[in-house]
Design a protein around this motif. Structure first.
Motif, PDB file in Angstrom:
ATOM      1  N   VAL A 100       6.423   2.848  -4.846  1.00 10.42           N
ATOM      2  CA  VAL A 100       5.773   2.621  -4.688  1.00 10.42           C
ATOM      3  C   VAL A 100       5.418   1.607  -2.300  1.00 10.42           C
ATOM      4  N   ASP A 101       6.798   1.037  -2.508  1.00 13.81           N
ATOM      5  CA  ASP A 101       7.237   0.272  -1.176  1.00 13.81           C
ATOM      6  C   ASP A 101       7.586   0.911  -0.382  1.00 13.81           C
ATOM      7  N   CYS A 102       8.652   2.288  -0.563  1.00 11.38           N
ATOM      8  CA  CYS A 102       9.501   2.492   0.106  1.00 11.38           C
ATOM      9  C   CYS A 102       8.788   3.729   0.956  1.00 11.38           C
ATOM     10  N   VAL A 103       9.133   5.311  -0.801  1.00 12.33           N
ATOM     11  CA  VAL A 103       8.272   6.369  -0.689  1.00 12.33           C
ATOM     12  C   VAL A 103       7.117   6.363  -0.831  1.00 12.33           C
ATOM     13  N   GLY A 104       6.219   5.842  -0.953  1.00 14.07           N
ATOM     14  CA  GLY A 104       4.462   5.303  -0.514  1.00 14.07           C
ATOM     15  C   GLY A 104       4.542   6.031   0.836  1.00 14.07           C
ATOM     16  N   PRO A 105       4.549   5.161   1.578  1.00 12.78           N
ATOM     17  CA  PRO A 105       4.629   5.630   3.071  1.00 12.78           C
ATOM     18  C   PRO A 105       5.008   6.945   3.232  1.00 12.78           C
ATOM     19  N   LEU A 106       6.351   6.492   2.927  1.00  7.63           N
ATOM     20  CA  LEU A 106       6.847   8.304   3.164  1.00  7.63           C
ATOM     21  C   LEU A 106       6.297   9.242   3.294  1.00  7.63           C
ATOM     22  N   ARG A 107       5.385   9.068   2.006  1.00  4.14           N
ATOM     23  CA  ARG A 107       4.468  10.516   1.644  1.00  4.14           C
ATOM     24  C   ARG A 107       3.329  10.556   2.477  1.00  4.14           C
ATOM     25  N   VAL A 108       2.604   9.772   2.439  1.00  3.55           N
ATOM     26  CA  VAL A 108       1.778   9.305   3.631  1.00  3.55           C
ATOM     27  C   VAL A 108       1.995  10.192   5.150  1.00  3.55           C
ATOM     28  N   VAL A 109       3.007   9.197   5.302  1.00  2.00           N
ATOM     29  CA  VAL A 109       3.030  10.440   6.729  1.00  2.00           C
ATOM     30  C   VAL A 109       3.422  11.933   6.740  1.00  2.00           C
ATOM     31  N   GLN A 110       4.398  12.052   5.651  1.00  2.00           N
ATOM     32  CA  GLN A 110       3.788  13.161   5.516  1.00  2.00           C
ATOM     33  C   GLN A 110       2.726  14.405   5.090  1.00  2.00           C
ATOM     34  N   LYS A 111       2.004  13.480   5.080  1.00  2.00           N
ATOM     35  CA  LYS A 111       0.286  14.406   4.426  1.00  2.00           C
ATOM     36  C   LYS A 111       0.358  14.289   5.856  1.00  2.00           C
ATOM     37  N   LEU A 112       0.140  12.985   6.638  1.00  2.00           N
ATOM     38  CA  LEU A 112      -1.067  12.261   8.032  1.00  2.00           C
ATOM     39  C   LEU A 112      -0.243  13.212   9.468  1.00  2.00           C
ATOM     40  N   LYS A 113       0.968  13.256   9.212  1.00  2.00           N
ATOM     41  CA  LYS A 113       1.794  13.477  10.801  1.00  2.00           C
ATOM     42  C   LYS A 113       1.268  14.096  11.590  1.00  2.00           C
ATOM     43  N   GLU A 114       1.186  15.468  10.725  1.00  2.00           N
ATOM     44  CA  GLU A 114       0.279  16.037  12.440  1.00  2.00           C
ATOM     45  C   GLU A 114      -1.221  15.772  13.091  1.00  2.00           C
ATOM     46  N   LYS A 115      -2.083  14.897  12.028  1.00  2.00           N
ATOM     47  CA  LYS A 115      -3.390  13.890  12.239  1.00  2.00           C
ATOM     48  C   LYS A 115      -2.675  13.318  13.947  1.00  2.00           C
ATOM     49  N   VAL A 116      -1.479  12.164  13.330  1.00  2.00           N
ATOM     50  CA  VAL A 116      -1.176  11.134  13.692  1.00  2.00           C
ATOM     51  C   VAL A 116      -0.455  11.602  15.060  1.00  2.00           C
ATOM     52  N   ILE A 117       0.139  13.438  14.996  1.00  2.00           N
ATOM     53  CA  ILE A 117       0.416  14.051  16.533  1.00  2.00           C
ATOM     54  C   ILE A 117      -0.807  14.099  16.855  1.00  2.00           C
ATOM     55  N   GLU A 118      -1.836  14.924  16.597  1.00  2.00           N
ATOM     56  CA  GLU A 118      -2.755  16.007  17.467  1.00  2.00           C
ATOM     57  C   GLU A 118      -3.689  13.792  17.941  1.00  2.00           C
ATOM     58  N   ALA A 119      -3.227  12.679  17.886  1.00  2.00           N
ATOM     59  CA  ALA A 119      -4.190  12.101  18.355  1.00  2.00           C
ATOM     60  C   ALA A 119      -3.047  10.641  19.292  1.00  2.00           C
ATOM     61  N   LYS A 120      -1.261  11.533  19.245  1.00  2.00           N
ATOM     62  CA  LYS A 120      -0.330  10.663  19.819  1.00  2.00           C
ATOM     63  C   LYS A 120      -0.459   8.877  19.772  1.00  2.00           C
ATOM     64  N   GLY A 121      -0.713   9.125  18.083  1.00  2.00           N
ATOM     65  CA  GLY A 121      -1.302   7.602  17.034  1.00  2.00           C
ATOM     66  C   GLY A 121       0.128   6.938  17.505  1.00  2.00           C
ATOM     67  N   THR A 122      -0.522   5.895  16.449  1.00  2.00           N
ATOM     68  CA  THR A 122       0.836   4.602  16.052  1.00  2.00           C
ATOM     69  C   THR A 122       0.536   4.647  14.533  1.00  2.00           C
ATOM     70  N   ILE A 123       1.934   4.386  14.168  1.00  2.00           N
ATOM     71  CA  ILE A 123       2.243   4.103  12.541  1.00  2.00           C
ATOM     72  C   ILE A 123       2.473   3.070  12.591  1.00  2.00           C
ATOM     73  N   ALA A 124       1.928   2.105  11.902  1.00  2.00           N
ATOM     74  CA  ALA A 124       2.728   0.535  11.544  1.00  2.00           C
ATOM     75  C   ALA A 124       2.896   0.566   9.973  1.00  2.00           C
ATOM     76  N   ASN A 125       3.848   0.393  10.088  1.00  2.00           N
ATOM     77  CA  ASN A 125       4.767   0.203   8.564  1.00  2.00           C
ATOM     78  C   ASN A 125       4.491  -1.463   8.069  1.00  2.00           C
ATOM     79  N   VAL A 126       3.648  -2.011   7.135  1.00  2.00           N
ATOM     80  CA  VAL A 126       4.090  -3.077   6.901  1.00  2.00           C
ATOM     81  C   VAL A 126       4.964  -3.284   5.651  1.00  2.00           C
ATOM     82  N   SER A 127       6.341  -3.624   6.456  1.00  2.00           N
ATOM     83  CA  SER A 127       7.558  -4.642   5.406  1.00  2.00           C
ATOM     84  C   SER A 127       7.361  -5.607   5.228  1.00  2.00           C
ATOM     85  N   SER A 128       8.498  -6.179   4.578  1.00  2.00           N
ATOM     86  CA  SER A 128       8.415  -7.843   4.760  1.00  2.00           C
ATOM     87  C   SER A 128      10.063  -8.614   5.330  1.00  2.00           C
ATOM     88  N   LYS A 129       9.993  -9.689   5.785  1.00  2.00           N
ATOM     89  CA  LYS A 129      10.768 -10.298   6.129  1.00  2.00           C
ATOM     90  C   LYS A 129      11.832 -10.391   4.925  1.00  2.00           C
TER      91      LYS A 129
END
Length: 222
Positions: A100-129
């Motif tokens: 969930v905490d590591c592979v999940g964000p990777l899945r999301v980015v793999q699915k959506l990266k073209e949409k983020v690239i289209e916007a030249k957008g920002t990806i913020a991954n919430v981790s923890s200290k």
């Protein structure tokens, strides 16, 4: 902006959704099964998506054509502290939290990266200290620490790989926040954390790609 947030039905994710909706942005709020407090939000700018990021199943709902900001917030803690001790942590718990905490964000980015690239957008991954080796002075919490540490590395690779396309990737530490995950025992409330993190996101291009940044703008030792 078009903003997509995972784990947006409660806690920090809900805080992010409310913050950006209040600014007039279009928000795609993702949740696994229960929409939670999202059902109480009356806004034409809110779009809900059913998305279990722990599996490869497709999200249910309409996604935006382009995404200016993607916030990978969904995550789990796993077993309680005793269940993540050296003596008791199981391989099943390790794999569940990592999924969930590591592979999940990777899945999301793999699915959506073209949409983020289209916007030249920002990806913020919430981790923890909790995933910082440099900050680990108490040990234990094996599953959560390992998964959040791995997310920092995954986030850095995303930053390197997507930088040529004009996409900025950062990793966030929200602080010790009063949420269900912490049993409301945090040091700061959701509003303080979200207000800080959204300021960091707004200035994402001031940081190196993949940098690990706390809600107060300070770099987290890794």
């Amino acid at each position: 902006m078009n903003i997509l947030i995972t784990g947006a039905n409660r806690g920090l994710g809900l805080g992010f959704a409310r913050h950006y909706l209040a600014q007039g942005h279009d928000v795609w709020a993702c949740y696994r099964t229960d929409p939670g407090a999202l059902v109480k939000i009356d806004s034409a700018h809110l779009h809900t998506v059913v998305w279990d990021i722990s599996s490869d199943a497709e999200p249910v709902g309409t996604l935006p054509e382009r995404i200016d900001l993607l916030i990978n917030n969904a995550g789990i803690y796993g077993p309680g502290k005793d269940g993540q001790s050296l003596e008791k942590v199981s391989s099943v718990a390790m794999m569940d939290v990592f999924n969930v905490d590591c592979v999940g964000p990777l899945r999301v980015v793999q699915k959506l990266k073209e949409k983020v690239i289209e916007a030249k957008g920002t990806i913020a991954n919430v981790s923890s200290k909790m995933g910082s080796s440099g900050d680990n002075g108490s040990g234990g919490t094996y599953a959560y620490r390992a998964a959040k540490a791995a997310l920092v590395i995954v986030s850095k690779s995303m930053a390197v790989d997507l930088e040529p396309y004009g996409v900025q990737v950062i990793t966030l530490h929200p602080g010790w926040v009063e949420t269900d995950m912490t049993h409301q025992t945090g040091l700061i409330d959701v509003s303080t954390s979200v207000n800080g993190m959204t300021q960091v996101i707004a200035h994402a291009h001031d940081f190196m790609g993949g940098e690990f940044i706390a809600f107060d703008g300070k770099l987290v030792p890794y």
